[in-house]
Design an enzyme around this catalytic site. Structure first.
Site, PDB file in Angstrom:
ATOM      1  N   CYS A   4      70.021  61.317  68.482  1.00 23.49           N
ATOM      2  CA  CYS A   4      70.341  61.455  67.054  1.00 23.49           C
ATOM      3  C   CYS A   4      71.838  61.637  66.802  1.00 23.49           C
ATOM      4  O   CYS A   4      72.306  61.459  65.682  1.00 23.49           O
ATOM      5  CB  CYS A   4      69.564  62.611  66.438  1.00 23.49           C
TER       6      CYS A   4
ATOM      7  N   HIS B  31      73.658  64.148  59.853  1.00 25.78           N
ATOM      8  CA  HIS B  31      72.452  63.526  60.399  1.00 25.78           C
ATOM      9  C   HIS B  31      71.272  64.004  59.555  1.00 25.78           C
ATOM     10  O   HIS B  31      71.161  65.187  59.247  1.00 25.78           O
ATOM     11  CB  HIS B  31      72.273  63.947  61.858  1.00 25.78           C
TER      12      HIS B  31
ATOM     13  N   ASN C 196      63.817  60.989  59.534  1.00 24.96           N
ATOM     14  CA  ASN C 196      64.839  61.053  60.586  1.00 24.96           C
ATOM     15  C   ASN C 196      64.884  59.703  61.299  1.00 24.96           C
ATOM     16  O   ASN C 196      63.962  59.357  62.030  1.00 24.96           O
ATOM     17  CB  ASN C 196      64.490  62.193  61.557  1.00 24.96           C
TER      18      ASN C 196
HETATM   19  C1  LIG Z   1      59.219  70.554  62.959  1.00 29.17           C
HETATM   20  C2  LIG Z   1      59.522  71.518  61.831  1.00 29.17           C
HETATM   21  C3  LIG Z   1      59.569  70.767  60.498  1.00 29.17           C
HETATM   22  C4  LIG Z   1      58.424  72.556  61.758  1.00 29.17           C
HETATM   23  O1  LIG Z   1      58.709  73.505  60.776  1.00 29.17           O
HETATM   24  P1  LIG Z   1      58.534  75.056  61.082  1.00 29.17           P
HETATM   25  O2  LIG Z   1      58.757  75.781  59.828  1.00 29.17           O
HETATM   26  O3  LIG Z   1      59.409  75.369  62.251  1.00 29.17           O
HETATM   27  O4  LIG Z   1      57.019  75.123  61.453  1.00 29.17           O
HETATM   28  P2  LIG Z   1      56.394  75.688  62.803  1.00 29.17           P
HETATM   29  O5  LIG Z   1      56.861  74.900  63.959  1.00 29.17           O
HETATM   30  O6  LIG Z   1      56.584  77.170  62.767  1.00 29.17           O
HETATM   31  O7  LIG Z   1      54.897  75.349  62.588  1.00 29.17           O
HETATM   32  C5  LIG Z   1      54.140  76.128  61.691  1.00 29.17           C
HETATM   33  C6  LIG Z   1      52.730  75.640  61.746  1.00 29.17           C
HETATM   34  O8  LIG Z   1      52.628  74.364  61.113  1.00 29.17           O
HETATM   35  C7  LIG Z   1      51.898  73.489  61.932  1.00 29.17           C
HETATM   36  N1  LIG Z   1      52.338  72.124  61.713  1.00 29.17           N
HETATM   37  C8  LIG Z   1      53.225  71.387  62.426  1.00 29.17           C
HETATM   38  N2  LIG Z   1      53.325  70.174  61.889  1.00 29.17           N
HETATM   39  C9  LIG Z   1      52.517  70.131  60.828  1.00 29.17           C
HETATM   40  C10 LIG Z   1      52.197  69.146  59.885  1.00 29.17           C
HETATM   41  N3  LIG Z   1      52.736  67.925  59.924  1.00 29.17           N
HETATM   42  N4  LIG Z   1      51.323  69.454  58.918  1.00 29.17           N
HETATM   43  C11 LIG Z   1      50.756  70.668  58.838  1.00 29.17           C
HETATM   44  N5  LIG Z   1      51.007  71.639  59.714  1.00 29.17           N
HETATM   45  C12 LIG Z   1      51.878  71.379  60.697  1.00 29.17           C
HETATM   46  C13 LIG Z   1      52.166  73.961  63.341  1.00 29.17           C
HETATM   47  O9  LIG Z   1      51.122  73.534  64.194  1.00 29.17           O
HETATM   48  C14 LIG Z   1      52.174  75.459  63.157  1.00 29.17           C
HETATM   49  O10 LIG Z   1      50.837  75.901  63.137  1.00 29.17           O
HETATM   50  P3  LIG Z   1      50.388  77.212  63.948  1.00 29.17           P
HETATM   51  O11 LIG Z   1      51.235  78.307  63.380  1.00 29.17           O
HETATM   52  O12 LIG Z   1      48.951  77.296  63.648  1.00 29.17           O
HETATM   53  O13 LIG Z   1      50.728  76.890  65.366  1.00 29.17           O
HETATM   54  C15 LIG Z   1      60.862  72.233  62.055  1.00 29.17           C
HETATM   55  O14 LIG Z   1      60.759  73.100  63.155  1.00 29.17           O
HETATM   56  C16 LIG Z   1      61.981  71.279  62.311  1.00 29.17           C
HETATM   57  O15 LIG Z   1      62.320  70.482  61.473  1.00 29.17           O
HETATM   58  N6  LIG Z   1      62.654  71.378  63.457  1.00 29.17           N
HETATM   59  C17 LIG Z   1      63.778  70.574  63.779  1.00 29.17           C
HETATM   60  C18 LIG Z   1      63.316  69.197  64.016  1.00 29.17           C
HETATM   61  C19 LIG Z   1      64.427  68.236  64.058  1.00 29.17           C
HETATM   62  O16 LIG Z   1      65.241  68.206  63.197  1.00 29.17           O
HETATM   63  N7  LIG Z   1      64.436  67.435  65.106  1.00 29.17           N
HETATM   64  C20 LIG Z   1      65.297  66.369  65.278  1.00 29.17           C
HETATM   65  C21 LIG Z   1      66.650  66.826  65.624  1.00 29.17           C
HETATM   66  S1  LIG Z   1      67.567  65.409  65.964  1.00 29.17           S
END
Ligand SMILES: CC(C)(COP(=O)(O)OP(=O)(O)OC[C@H]1O[C@@H](n2cnc3c(N)ncnc32)[C@H](O)[C@@H]1OP(=O)(O)O)[C@@H](O)C(=O)NCCC(=O)NCCS
Length: 324
Positions: free
Chosen positions: A114, A251, A281
């Protein structure tokens, strides 16, 4: 007189198929509301069958060349940032060269996931400053839909496909922050973070392309910490401060990361180009896509101070400061 690499043109390409969040509700335990509130993403584009990274990259390149008023033969080098090449080799860049009908110059890919476009820009800047090229086509292009696990709701809802391109051209300035062109570069990587964001396949291991794996929370934490830091470092190298910035073009991974980074830099969101709601993304394509959309919308104008910053698998991260 100082040699600089200035932006002469910009363009992008998005595949025709738009997939709204609601489409995932049919196959996954997820909702439009969850995806929107956690990531800011509302829809993304997915490549059609037969469409690939090189075809999208070539379309973006054509748009950037048209914007620059140049022909393919005016270009000395093509650098493509991608982690989703059509084939293991040859490079996407040489495929683009062929698609554009270019039989001169040289072309190669860079891979920093990324953060790829920031690394490619740094590379193109070096090519121009060292006199190896006068005009470089710098492209970010990705087909992430081909490396997603459609059963993993924590990743597959976050990514999209597309391509963006810039034409960089040698100019001369006064060596001052008021010069047009790339003013500074700040790059980092730390391979100890390999396991928080990776693809579980590869040529020399599984012999397959693999699918994306991510520890979302940890990536989020690292991103917020490192992005503001690298943007500040790049600005300092250019003799500038956050207050001098007209546009942050980050990004586009997650609106919450984008907001947190702007806040850490002490800048309001009306100085940030945001496209994540429409593109998801798109990895290395996200910054050139946002630059192109930002210019088309009348946000980014000649003379504006633009800071790009990105982080991705590796981890690899960095920032480039450009006077547009
Ligand atoms: C992935 C992301 C959106 C998740 O958001 P978050 O607030 O951290 O959520 P969590 O990881 O705490 O997950 C919370 C819950 O939602 C659930 N969940 C994950 N994806 C889900 C979806 N698409 N729909 C519904 N629930 C979802 C998880 O399983 C978790 O459930 P649990 O508590 O029962 O295990 C966030 O962590 C993120 O954006 N991270 C960076 C990703 C990124 O930018 N990557 C690329 C960098 S180049």
């Amino acid at each position: 007189m100082t040699r600089r690499a200035a932006v002469r043109g910009v363009g992008h390409y998005l595949p025709a198929r738009i997939v709204p969040n609601a489409e995932f509700e049919a196959t996954l335990e997820t909702s439009d509301e969850w995806i929107r509130s956690r990531s800011g993403i509302e829809r993304r584009h997915f490549a059609a069958e037969g469409e690939a990274t090189s075809s999208m990259a070539a379309e973006a390149a054509r748009a950037a060349l048209a914007d620059a008023g140049l022909q393919p033969g005016d270009i000395d080098a093509i650098i493509v940032a991608t982690s989703t090449p059509d084939l293991t080799f040859p490079s996407v860049a040489t495929m683009v060269q062929d698609r554009l009908g270019m039989t001169t110059g040289f072309a190669y890919d860079v891979q920093a996931v990324c953060a790829g476009f920031v690394f490619a820009l740094a590379n193109a800047n070096g090519m121009i400053l060292s006199g190896q090229a006068e005009r470089v086509l710098v492209i970010g292009a990705e087909t992430f839909s081909r490396i997603l696990d459609w059963n993993d709701r924590g990743t597959c809802v976050l990514f999209g496909d597309g391509a963006g391109a810039l034409v960089l051209e040698a100019t001369t300035g006064n060596g001052l922050p008021s010069d047009r062109g790339i003013l500074s570069v700040d790059l980092h990587s730390d391979g100890r973070y390999r396991d928080i964001l990776y693809v579980d396949g590869g040529v020399a291991t599984t012999g397959t392309a693999g699918v994306l794996k991510m520890q979302g929370k940890e990536v989020f934490r690292q991103a917020v910490e490192k992005l503001a830091e690298t943007a500040h470092a790049a600005l300092a190298k250019a003799g500038l401060e956050a207050q001098d910035v007209d546009w942050i073009v980050p990004h586009q991974a997650n609106l919450r990361i984008i907001k947190a980074t702007a806040q850490r830099m002490g800048l309001p969101m009306d100085k940030v180009v945001v496209t994540v709601q429409d593109h998801g993304n798109t990895s290395a394509a996200s910054i050139p896509l946002a630059l192109s959309v930002g210019k088309a919308k009348g946000q980014i104008k000649r003379g504006d101070l633009v800071v790009t910053e990105a982080i991705g698998g590796g981890l690899a991260w960095g920032s480039v400061v450009i006077r547009w």
